[in-house]
Scaffold this motif. Structure first.
Motif, PDB file in Angstrom:
ATOM      1  N   TYR A   3     -11.655  12.522   4.090  1.00 41.76           N
ATOM      2  CA  TYR A   3     -11.597  11.073   4.238  1.00 41.76           C
ATOM      3  C   TYR A   3     -12.642  10.414   3.323  1.00 41.76           C
TER       4      TYR A   3
ATOM      5  N   PHE B  68     -11.811  10.970  -0.307  1.00 39.96           N
ATOM      6  CA  PHE B  68     -10.752  10.067  -0.746  1.00 39.96           C
ATOM      7  C   PHE B  68     -11.326   8.714  -1.142  1.00 39.96           C
ATOM      8  N   PHE B  69     -12.203   8.171  -0.297  1.00 44.65           N
ATOM      9  CA  PHE B  69     -12.754   6.861  -0.629  1.00 44.65           C
ATOM     10  C   PHE B  69     -13.690   6.944  -1.835  1.00 44.65           C
TER      11      PHE B  69
ATOM     12  N   ALA C 241     -13.252   8.921  -4.308  1.00 43.17           N
ATOM     13  CA  ALA C 241     -12.340   8.952  -5.452  1.00 43.17           C
ATOM     14  C   ALA C 241     -11.768   7.561  -5.707  1.00 43.17           C
ATOM     15  N   ALA C 242     -11.509   6.826  -4.620  1.00 43.41           N
ATOM     16  CA  ALA C 242     -10.961   5.482  -4.775  1.00 43.41           C
ATOM     17  C   ALA C 242     -11.977   4.556  -5.425  1.00 43.41           C
ATOM     18  N   TYR C 243     -13.258   4.889  -5.292  1.00 39.34           N
ATOM     19  CA  TYR C 243     -14.285   4.116  -5.989  1.00 39.34           C
ATOM     20  C   TYR C 243     -14.591   4.703  -7.357  1.00 39.34           C
ATOM     21  N   LYS C 244     -13.706   5.575  -7.815  1.00 36.05           N
ATOM     22  CA  LYS C 244     -13.783   6.146  -9.166  1.00 36.05           C
ATOM     23  C   LYS C 244     -15.077   6.922  -9.399  1.00 36.05           C
TER      24      LYS C 244
ATOM     25  N   ARG D 194      -4.993  12.402 -11.037  1.00 37.99           N
ATOM     26  CA  ARG D 194      -6.232  12.161 -10.302  1.00 37.99           C
ATOM     27  C   ARG D 194      -6.102  11.057  -9.279  1.00 37.99           C
TER      28      ARG D 194
ATOM     29  N   PRO E   2      -6.143   9.196  -6.281  1.00 38.38           N
ATOM     30  CA  PRO E   2      -6.555   9.676  -4.966  1.00 38.38           C
ATOM     31  C   PRO E   2      -5.505   9.449  -3.885  1.00 38.38           C
ATOM     32  N   VAL E   3      -4.730   8.349  -4.006  1.00 40.25           N
ATOM     33  CA  VAL E   3      -3.712   8.082  -2.993  1.00 40.25           C
ATOM     34  C   VAL E   3      -2.655   9.182  -3.015  1.00 40.25           C
TER      35      VAL E   3
ATOM     36  N   ARG F 117      -4.111  12.338  -1.437  1.00 44.49           N
ATOM     37  CA  ARG F 117      -4.220  12.287   0.015  1.00 44.49           C
ATOM     38  C   ARG F 117      -2.852  12.367   0.678  1.00 44.49           C
TER      39      ARG F 117
ATOM     40  N   ARG G 252      -1.478  15.866   0.442  1.00 46.92           N
ATOM     41  CA  ARG G 252      -2.252  16.767   1.283  1.00 46.92           C
ATOM     42  C   ARG G 252      -1.880  16.588   2.753  1.00 46.92           C
TER      43      ARG G 252
ATOM     44  N   LEU H  49      -8.680  -0.036   1.860  1.00 49.16           N
ATOM     45  CA  LEU H  49      -8.150   0.445   0.584  1.00 49.16           C
ATOM     46  C   LEU H  49      -8.241  -0.654  -0.474  1.00 49.16           C
TER      47      LEU H  49
ATOM     48  N   THR I 217     -11.567  -1.119  -2.296  1.00 52.53           N
ATOM     49  CA  THR I 217     -12.044  -0.107  -3.229  1.00 52.53           C
ATOM     50  C   THR I 217     -11.700  -0.541  -4.648  1.00 52.53           C
ATOM     51  N   ARG I 218     -12.049   0.309  -5.596  1.00 53.53           N
ATOM     52  CA  ARG I 218     -11.783  -0.088  -6.980  1.00 53.53           C
ATOM     53  C   ARG I 218     -10.384   0.310  -7.432  1.00 53.53           C
ATOM     54  N   LEU I 219      -9.582   0.839  -6.516  1.00 57.42           N
ATOM     55  CA  LEU I 219      -8.203   1.159  -6.880  1.00 57.42           C
ATOM     56  C   LEU I 219      -7.434  -0.132  -7.121  1.00 57.42           C
TER      57      LEU I 219
END
Lengths: 309, 598
Positions: A94, A97-98, A100-103, B29, B31-32, B35, B38, B123, B126-128
């Motif tokens: 978890y 994941f976050f 990674a979401a923040y690069k 890469r 992330p979504v 996840r 997975r 979500l 975040t920077r996505l």
């Protein structure tokens, strides 16, 4: 760090936030207090770049929240008031994941995840599935999630709501730790004592109006018209104490309750000592004497009553 | 010189390859995506699903096998070929159906579940980017669909063993299968981004998927069976995965170019999937004025495909006419009366799309969005109309341009009606409904009333004909082509007003529609002015005295002490406060309904 100017948000005909202005410096802990539905969540969501303000502007770290939301997101950590977790995912996944979401690059994530787990005291739960965590742990996990990218500013919406006293204390401890780390924190709550000893600034919001904001002590002093002192004496001597206090010019008011006397002191910083000396010389057996704890509840009641009536 | 050119080409090739690799790496890469994959494959659920899926397929193949081996003449190579074909068709048809059933189900919950379990906000901070989130969701769903397709490969390969199917057919059918899984997945994604909850998204996704699936299947199969003799199929026969099972071996002609049907089908699926996915990502955007133009892009693409698909063969025929007079036109209607067909279709398209676009956004921040979208749309539609028409009617540039002017005037009229309703009704959806009703009435009534009177009889009702753009379009066609069957009737009907005014009928109609649009546009312009003024008002009337930023601590002090009248509740302050409240209430009553539901 956070500058808000005349922020306003409307939902149709409902004005959720009306002309809100405030300024926070780096390292400030701002307690955002108000009853449910006062506009706390709306304000935090606007600052978290999740809602578009109807009017007004806000800057975080010098970045405009509507013009450069992507850059703002990189420096804030937002914890929503109610949040869920994903199913079938482990605690470390978890957080990973976050991250990674923040690069955050892959090779740095492992350490960051371990660090925030340690900070939030969840290291032992690293390989546990998220849905099996208790509510308090989930709250801490969510806080850990908001910390993975080391944000300068934390926007925490009711971080301690619905927790048992122990978990509440743990969250508070965590916030203190973050304060020591020099983060600027904006934390909202509808429960006042929760924030009293944590924040150096507070703002009270009601029906979309920020009716008071600024330094905690300054607000308390201003609302009370002086400093609040508190003394304890044997029950029998309380009437005498009240008599003595009533004669003094630097005491604005005093009331007794269960052997304790609360009074409003209008003198300067050093003069409470004089008051104590006078009382003792007058033969009162003072058992305890000191500054009354900042009771925001009082402040809140006083401040909000004005606008409702 | 040559070396410079080669260098430049090779450098740009390397750069292009590099950017493709970067994009692929970014996808890997995501992330979504990681996840989703997975968590989806975690636990036994997915494996049971695959097991059940294969079990059904195996059972079907076994039954076919039994049926064929018990029939007479088994053993001859032709019979074995039959069996191979049967297995291939059954396996792939089953999978083609599963694509429609599985792909939307996987994506319909993509955002609504996140919204319901309250993870979407986290979500979003975040920077996505929205496109990354949407791509992760879509690719995860498509990934699972790919697994489903792959596990069936051994069964489909049985047909190779038995013969009767070419590798190209098999590969084509599988490629369409994967493309369609992306398309139907993207459809579910779009619904997920629009709907409030998963149930609504699922219902919407399945409803639209079913409509698209069934219509495209019927159209493709019909077109395929009609063209079986001629060798050239109609356009996009392999768009539908079920039809692609039968058509993947054929080829289709576009502008004189012959392509394998499956390749066209895959491309169309991918392009539409891309457009839908971009729209879904756009719907996730929190800030309306930062929304990309994906809906518009989508509409434009739909229009381009409409022109290409519907008229592709005819256009190809027209292009070829110079070289090979033997090539037959598949769609005779278009090439016989091109002006009437194309102009009427463009008109209907505009009537369908414009009310939607012109009522888009109306908050002060997004005031310009609707009109700009409508203008761009009109330009695109009219431009492609003129191009196609010039292609068809060759010499009739005058008629094409006159048609364009007429259509532009009608667009203005439709636009005016809709923004007028928007100004009156304030809320977008009632305005849209009213707009559509009014436009339908305006388009249909004059034609219906006018035709109730026979053309020979001079009757004032006949003048209504001039309000009907369809009538004017017929006139344009008649002017270019006196042999048109309605040319005579047209000349009789126009004789009343047009002759006295010395203006061609399309000119009168254009004028009528310009007048129809005028009041609405004026009303909307005035309302927008008011809105801008009121949007500026609150910040100026409620503004506290500006504070110097250099003394923030001081500023906070002053704010606490000065700007809070209720701390020392004196009567004048309270009055001032309640006044400002009343002002706010009055000002906000005519404000926009909440557009952002998140």
């Amino acid at each position: 760090m956070i500058e808000v100017e005349h922020l306003r948000k409307e939902y149709g005909n409902l004005v959720a936030v009306r002309n809100l202005s405030l300024t926070l410096d780096e390292g400030d802990i701002f307690g955002f207090i108000g009853p449910n539905g006062a506009g706390k969540t709306t304000t935090l969501k606007m600052l978290a770049t999740l809602l578009l303000p109807t009017a007004g502007r806000a800057r975080i770290g010098g970045l405009d929240i509507t013009r450069e939301p992507e850059k703002v997101r990189a420096i804030i950590g937002y914890m929503p008031d109610s949040f869920g977790v994903y199913d079938d995912i482990k605690v470390w996944e978890y957080l990973d994941f976050f991250a990674a979401a923040y690069k955050i690059p892959h090779h740095r994530r492992q350490r960051i995840v371990d660090d925030v787990l340690e900070l939030t005291d969840l290291t032992g739960k690293k390989d546990v599935y998220v849905e099996s965590l208790s509510r308090g742990m989930r709250q801490r996990l969510c806080l850990a999630k908001t910390l993975v990218h080391d944000p300068k500013v934390l926007l925490l919406d009711e971080p301690a709501s619905g927790l048992d006293p122990r978990a509440r204390v743990e969250i508070k401890e965590l916030l203190r730790e973050l304060k020591r780390m020099g983060k600027t924190i904006m934390v909202s709550s509808h429960i006042l004592p929760e924030l009293a000893d944590l924040c150096n600034k507070i703002g009270i919001i009601e029906q979309g109006d920020l009716i008071v904001s600024g330094d905690v002590q300054a607000i308390v002093a201003q609302v009370r018209g002086g400093r609040a002192l508190q003394l304890r004496a044997p029950e029998a001597e309380v009437p005498r104490v009240l008599e003595l206090l009533a004669e003094r010019s630097d005491v604005a008011g005093a009331e007794a309750a269960a052997g304790e006397v609360r009074l409003q002191f209008t003198g300067t910083e050093t003069e409470p000592a004089d008051l104590l000396r006078d009382l003792v010389l007058a033969g009162v057996r003072v058992q305890a004497f000191g500054e009354q704890e900042t009771d925001l509840e009082d402040v809140f009641m006083k401040v909000t009553r004005g606008i409702v009536s | 010189m040559a070396r410079i050119f080669i260098n430049a080409v090779s450098r740009s090739l390397i750069r292009a390859a590099g950017s493709v690799l970067t994009a692929l790496a970014a996808v890997a890469r995501n992330p979504v995506l990681g996840r989703e994959l997975r968590t989806r494959m975690r636990g036994s659920r997915s494996y049971w699903l695959l097991f059940g899926y294969l079990l059904v397929l195996c059972g079907a193949v076994f039954l076919i096998f039994l049926q064929y081996t018990h029939g007479a003449g088994y053993g001859a190579s032709s019979a074995r070929g039959e069996l191979g074909k049967a297995i291939f068709y059954w396996v792939l048809c089953f999978q083609a159906l599963m694509v429609m059933l599985v792909a939307p189900a996987f994506t319909a919950g993509a955002f609504t579940i996140e919204r319901e379990q309250r993870t979407l906000d986290m979500l979003a901070t975040t920077r996505l980017t929205n496109t990354e989130v949407a791509a992760g969701k879509l690719l995860a769903a498509a990934g699972f669909a790919t697994i489903l397709a792959f596990v069936s490969l051994p069964l489909a390969a049985l047909s190779f063993l038995l013969g009767g199917i070419s590798p190209q057919e098999l590969l084509g059918a599988y490629a369409v299968l994967l493309g369609a899984s992306l398309f139907y997945g993207a459809l579910g994604l779009l619904w997920s981004s629009l709907a409030r909850n998963t149930t609504a998204a699922t219902v919407g996704a399945y409803g639209s998927a079913m409509i698209i699936y069934i219509t495209s299947c019927i159209l493709s199969l019909a077109s395929h069976s009609v063209s079986r003799g001629s060798g050239t199929a109609g356009p996009f026969t392999a768009f539908n995965p079920l039809a692609a099972v039968f058509t993947s071996g054929t080829s289709e002609g576009y502008f004189g170019l012959y392509l394998p049907a499956w390749m066209v089908g895959v491309t169309l699926n991918l392009v539409l999937a891309l457009a839908l996915y971009r729209s879904a990502a756009a719907n996730l955007e929190h800030f309306p004025e930062r929304k990309p133009w994906s809906p518009l892009v989508f509409a434009t693409l739909a229009w381009a495909f409409f022109i290409l698909g519907w008229h592709g063969s005819a256009i190809a025929y027209e292009l070829q006419r110079g070289f090979s007079p033997s090539a037959g036109s598949l769609i005779g209607q278009t090439s016989t009366w091109p002006i009437r067909t194309l102009a009427s279709q463009t008109l209907l398209f505009l009537a369908l799309v414009l009310p939607m676009l012109s009522t888009l956004g109306w908050s002060p921040a997004s005031a310009r969005r609707g009109p700009i979208a409508a203008t761009v749309w009109v330009a695109v539609a009219l431009g492609s109309y003129v191009l196609a028409l010039a292609q068809f009617s060759r010499l009739h540039w005058g008629a094409a341009v006159a048609g364009m002017l007429l259509l532009a005037a009608v667009s203005w009229g439709i636009y005016g009606v809709c923004v007028g309703w928007r100004a009156i009704l304030q809320y977008p959806w009632p305005a849209r409904v009213a707009g559509y009703l009014t436009v339908t009435l305006l388009l249909a009534l004059p034609e219906a009333l006018g035709s109730s009177v026979p053309p020979e009889q001079p009757d004032p009702v006949q003048q209504l004909y001039y309000a009907s753009p369809f009538f004017a379009i017929q006139g344009l066609q008649a002017a270019g082509d006196p042999q048109a069957p309605w040319a005579e009737e047209f000349t009789q009907r126009r004789s009343h007003l047009a002759l006295t005014l010395l203006v061609p009928p399309w000119g009168i109609t254009s004028g009528v529609w310009f007048l129809i649009g005028l009041p609405g546009c004026l009303m909307s312009a005035r309302r927008k002015g008011e809105r801008r003024a009121s949007a500026r008002a609150p910040s100026s009337t409620l503004a506290a005295p500006s504070l110097p930023h250099t003394h923030r601590a001081e500023a906070a002090e002053t704010r606490v002490s000065a700007a809070r009248p209720q701390l020392a509740p004196e009567p004048p302050n309270v009055v001032a406060l309640s006044e400002s409240r009343a002002y706010n209430a009055a000002e906000t009553t005519d404000n926009e309904p909440p557009e952002a539901r998140r």
